[in-house]
Scaffold this motif. Structure first.
Motif, PDB file in Angstrom:
ATOM      1  N   ALA A 460       0.829  -1.214   0.000  1.00 58.86           N
ATOM      2  CA  ALA A 460       0.000   0.000   0.000  1.00 58.86           C
ATOM      3  C   ALA A 460       0.857   1.255   0.000  1.00 58.86           C
ATOM      4  CB  ALA A 460      -0.929  -0.014   1.214  1.00 58.86           C
ATOM      5  N   SER A 461       1.972   1.221   0.722  1.00 54.41           N
ATOM      6  CA  SER A 461       2.848   2.394   0.737  1.00 54.41           C
ATOM      7  C   SER A 461       3.500   2.604  -0.623  1.00 54.41           C
ATOM      8  CB  SER A 461       3.914   2.245   1.830  1.00 54.41           C
ATOM      9  OG  SER A 461       4.844   1.225   1.514  1.00 54.41           O
ATOM     10  N   VAL A 462       3.866   1.517  -1.301  1.00 52.90           N
ATOM     11  CA  VAL A 462       4.437   1.625  -2.652  1.00 52.90           C
ATOM     12  C   VAL A 462       3.398   2.179  -3.617  1.00 52.90           C
ATOM     13  CG1 VAL A 462       5.342   0.294  -4.601  1.00 52.90           C
ATOM     14  CG2 VAL A 462       6.123  -0.205  -2.277  1.00 52.90           C
ATOM     15  N   ASP A 463       2.180   1.675  -3.528  1.00 52.34           N
ATOM     16  CA  ASP A 463       1.108   2.154  -4.400  1.00 52.34           C
ATOM     17  C   ASP A 463       0.860   3.642  -4.189  1.00 52.34           C
ATOM     18  OD1 ASP A 463      -1.437   1.646  -6.096  1.00 52.34           O
ATOM     19  OD2 ASP A 463      -2.223   2.531  -4.252  1.00 52.34           O
ATOM     20  N   ALA A 464       0.829   4.078  -2.929  1.00 48.86           N
ATOM     21  CA  ALA A 464       0.588   5.495  -2.645  1.00 48.86           C
ATOM     22  C   ALA A 464       1.718   6.356  -3.195  1.00 48.86           C
ATOM     23  CB  ALA A 464       0.429   5.706  -1.144  1.00 48.86           C
ATOM     24  N   ALA A 465       2.958   5.873  -3.046  1.00 50.34           N
ATOM     25  CA  ALA A 465       4.103   6.639  -3.543  1.00 50.34           C
ATOM     26  C   ALA A 465       4.074   6.764  -5.062  1.00 50.34           C
ATOM     27  CB  ALA A 465       5.405   5.990  -3.079  1.00 50.34           C
ATOM     28  N   LEU A 466       3.715   5.689  -5.741  1.00 50.58           N
ATOM     29  CA  LEU A 466       3.654   5.729  -7.201  1.00 50.58           C
ATOM     30  C   LEU A 466       2.559   6.674  -7.682  1.00 50.58           C
ATOM     31  CD1 LEU A 466       4.159   1.976  -8.176  1.00 50.58           C
ATOM     32  CD2 LEU A 466       5.679   3.870  -8.718  1.00 50.58           C
ATOM     33  N   SER A 468       1.486   9.311  -6.116  1.00 50.17           N
ATOM     34  CA  SER A 468       1.727  10.705  -5.738  1.00 50.17           C
ATOM     35  C   SER A 468       2.880  11.346  -6.496  1.00 50.17           C
ATOM     36  CB  SER A 468       2.006  10.794  -4.238  1.00 50.17           C
ATOM     37  OG  SER A 468       3.191  10.094  -3.909  1.00 50.17           O
ATOM     38  N   GLY A 469       3.715  10.537  -7.154  1.00 51.04           N
ATOM     39  CA  GLY A 469       4.835  11.107  -7.891  1.00 51.04           C
ATOM     40  C   GLY A 469       5.981  10.123  -7.963  1.00 51.04           C
ATOM     41  N   PRO A 470       7.154  10.551  -8.411  1.00 55.03           N
ATOM     42  CA  PRO A 470       8.315   9.672  -8.523  1.00 55.03           C
ATOM     43  C   PRO A 470       8.634   9.013  -7.188  1.00 55.03           C
ATOM     44  CG  PRO A 470       8.738  11.762  -9.601  1.00 55.03           C
ATOM     45  CD  PRO A 470       7.450  11.928  -8.844  1.00 55.03           C
ATOM     46  N   VAL A 471       8.936   7.725  -7.241  1.00 55.44           N
ATOM     47  CA  VAL A 471       9.238   6.962  -6.033  1.00 55.44           C
ATOM     48  C   VAL A 471      10.659   7.227  -5.585  1.00 55.44           C
ATOM     49  CG1 VAL A 471       9.343   4.644  -5.064  1.00 55.44           C
ATOM     50  CG2 VAL A 471       7.643   5.174  -6.806  1.00 55.44           C
ATOM     51  N   ALA A 472      10.849   7.352  -4.287  1.00 53.58           N
ATOM     52  CA  ALA A 472      12.200   7.537  -3.757  1.00 53.58           C
ATOM     53  C   ALA A 472      13.067   6.356  -4.144  1.00 53.58           C
ATOM     54  CB  ALA A 472      12.148   7.679  -2.243  1.00 53.58           C
ATOM     55  N   ARG A 473      14.258   6.650  -4.591  1.00 49.76           N
ATOM     56  CA  ARG A 473      15.140   5.587  -5.082  1.00 49.76           C
ATOM     57  C   ARG A 473      16.012   4.994  -3.991  1.00 49.76           C
ATOM     58  NH1 ARG A 473      11.663   6.808  -8.865  1.00 49.76           N
ATOM     59  NH2 ARG A 473      12.162   5.877 -10.866  1.00 49.76           N
ATOM     60  N   HIS A 474      15.913   5.491  -2.753  1.00 53.19           N
ATOM     61  CA  HIS A 474      16.739   4.955  -1.682  1.00 53.19           C
ATOM     62  C   HIS A 474      15.977   3.885  -0.935  1.00 53.19           C
ATOM     63  CE1 HIS A 474      19.642   8.087  -2.348  1.00 53.19           C
ATOM     64  NE2 HIS A 474      18.711   9.027  -2.196  1.00 53.19           N
ATOM     65  N   PRO A 475      16.487   2.643  -0.902  1.00 53.99           N
ATOM     66  CA  PRO A 475      15.760   1.588  -0.201  1.00 53.99           C
ATOM     67  C   PRO A 475      15.725   1.842   1.298  1.00 53.99           C
ATOM     68  CG  PRO A 475      17.959   0.833  -0.829  1.00 53.99           C
ATOM     69  CD  PRO A 475      17.753   2.190  -1.483  1.00 53.99           C
TER      70      PRO A 475
END
Length: 482
Positions: A460-466, A468-475
């Motif tokens: 769900a957090s990945v879906d929300a990030a996608l 809302s905009g570019p996903v943070a690239r830092h794991p």
């Protein structure tokens, strides 16, 4: 929104791509990767003309060489091409989805593979097998085609399910996939066509392709499974396939189950047209609701019309590499000879354990169904609470849910963004031919409930990030995903 054709598209693409300061590796590769993610998400549809190199470089405040190199990389990857008078135009990517191997890192949440932990009956079966092993060790240890007692146990189970079977009709293999591969290896010639459900099990698609065969996809809808009968009839008349790969019970990944009437009509169609059906029954007895058992697909057919494959990987444990095929005695003997040239025997100890498990399979399955029923309900509840904009039909059996993603969300982008967070997914495209099913995601309910909840919270957090905009690239934390 999709890019237009004027120069203002450079600013729009720069906004979608986001800053390139945090990309790993060369900036041009990061830019190409982000454009590819936008294509996967549907925000840049195929046919979109990319901005002029100079304009995009200015909008991103990078050098023109960076943009030119990114465009070149996109062309090399088959994601773009240069059209005379039209600049660089995005292309639909080839079917390059990769189904990764199961994770061995215990910190990884593996939702890419539908494989529960071992059933409690596994260890006692091996203890029993060890006690019986001395009866075999005086000999050479090879059992071409399978130990007689295991073949008899498998034949008895088919007979009890309504498909009379003799041990001579059974060949023991190193898993269900090995049984399917054996049929493809022995019977398929380069250029032969194979009818496949669409979507279907990725391993079957890979086997056909590796053998030089050509898949003929037939749409399968879990909401109307029997509609596949008419579609298959038309496809057979048009394409004359040599084989058909089917999962009539809780098909992977859709969860579709043919009715008793539907499977009879499909079986008649294929038999009358001379198409040999390879029927995967690995999930046939994993019903979770009140439907109960249905007749095996091959019931009522001539034995030579079908090769039924099965195994213990889903009912007992994926690490128990014992499967089998069932067909008429002559074809079984021929396939057994082919298997003997490839491997002399499946492990006798594993076969002894499998014999005990097949004899006690009703009790094993009762426990497995109860476990999967609980986990299915946990998965669906978490999806409803955390991802209510997704569509997750309730499967009546099997091991996974086939989720429909909302517009603008792609499984390829979800899979790529989830991996650095320790969540392993299988993008929808691996279950189809070409580039189909990026708008679907298969979610197994095979993890324990607490890990399922954590996995869906991460998703769900990945879906929300996608969205809302570019996903943070830092794991969040480093993991090893294999």
């Amino acid at each position: 929104m999709p890019l237009g054709e004027d120069r203002s598209t450079a600013a729009e693409l720069a906004r979608l791509v986001g800053p390139l300061d945090d990309v790993a590796g060369p900036r041009y590769a990061g830019l190409a990767r982000r454009i590819g993610e936008l294509v996967a998400l549907g925000q840049l549809p195929p046919g979109t003309r990319l901005p002029a190199e100079r304009d995009l470089a200015a909008a991103l405040t990078v050098s023109r060489v960076t943009v030119a190199s990114a465009y070149r990389l996109l062309r090399e990857e088959g994601r773009a091409r240069t059209r005379h008078g039209a600049g660089t135009v995005l292309e639909a990517p080839a079917a390059d989805a990769v189904w990764t191997a199961p994770a061995t890192d215990p910190g990884v949440l593996d939702l890419a593979h539908a494989a529960p932990e071992a059933a409690p009956e596994l260890a006692p079966a091996y203890r029993q097998a060890l006690s019986r092993l001395p009866s075999l060790t005086a000999g050479h240890g090879y059992a071409p085609g399978g130990l007689p007692e295991l073949r008899a146990a498998i034949a008895d189970r088919y007979t009890a399910r309504g498909l009379p079977t003799d041990p001579e009709q059974v060949v023991v293999t190193a898993g269900t996939g090995d049984a399917t591969a054996l049929v493809v290896e022995a019977l398929l010639q380069p250029g032969d066509r194979v009818l496949v459900e669409h979507p279907t099990y990725p391993g079957a698609l890979g086997m056909v392709t590796a053998a030089g065969g050509r898949c003929v996809p037939v749409a399968l809808d879990a909401a109307d499974p029997d509609a596949v009968v008419g579609a298959a009839h038309l496809a057979v008349r048009q394409s004359s396939p040599r084989l058909a790969f089917l999962m009539p019970d809780f098909s992977n990944p859709s969860g579709a189950r043919l009715s008793a009437a539907g499977r009879r009509r499909l079986a008649a169609t294929l038999w009358q047209q001379g198409v040999l059906a390879v029927v995967d029954e690995v999930t046939a007895e994993l019903w979770l609701d009140d439907e109960g058992p249905l007749p095996p697909y091959a019931a009522g057919l001539p034995d030579a019309a079908t090769v039924t494959v099965g195994g213990l990987s889903k009912a007992v444990w994926g690490g128990l590499r014992v499967g089998w095929l069932r067909t008429d005695a002559a074809l079984a003997a021929s396939l057994g000879s082919t298997l003997g040239r490839r491997q002399l025997s499946v492990s006798p100890l594993d076969q002894l354990a499998a014999t005990a498990l097949v004899r006690d399979l009703d009790a094993v399955l009762a426990g497995r169904r109860a476990l999967l029923r609980e986990r299915r309900d946990v998965l669906l509840a978490e999806l409803a609470a955390r991802l209510p904009h997704w569509s997750a039909p309730r499967p009546g059996g099997g091991l996974s849910a086939w989720c429909v993603l909302p517009p603008g969300t792609g499984s390829a982008a979800l899979t790529a963004a989830a991996a650095p967070l320790g969540l392993l997914l299988a993008e929808g495209r691996v279950f189809g031919t070409g580039t189909a099913f990026d708008d679907h995601l298969r979610l197994p309910f095979t993890l324990p409930p607490d890990r399922l909840r954590t996995a869906i919270a991460t998703l769900a957090s990945v879906d929300a990030a996608l969205r809302s905009g570019p996903v943070a690239r830092h794991p969040v934390r480093p993991v090893t995903v294999v």
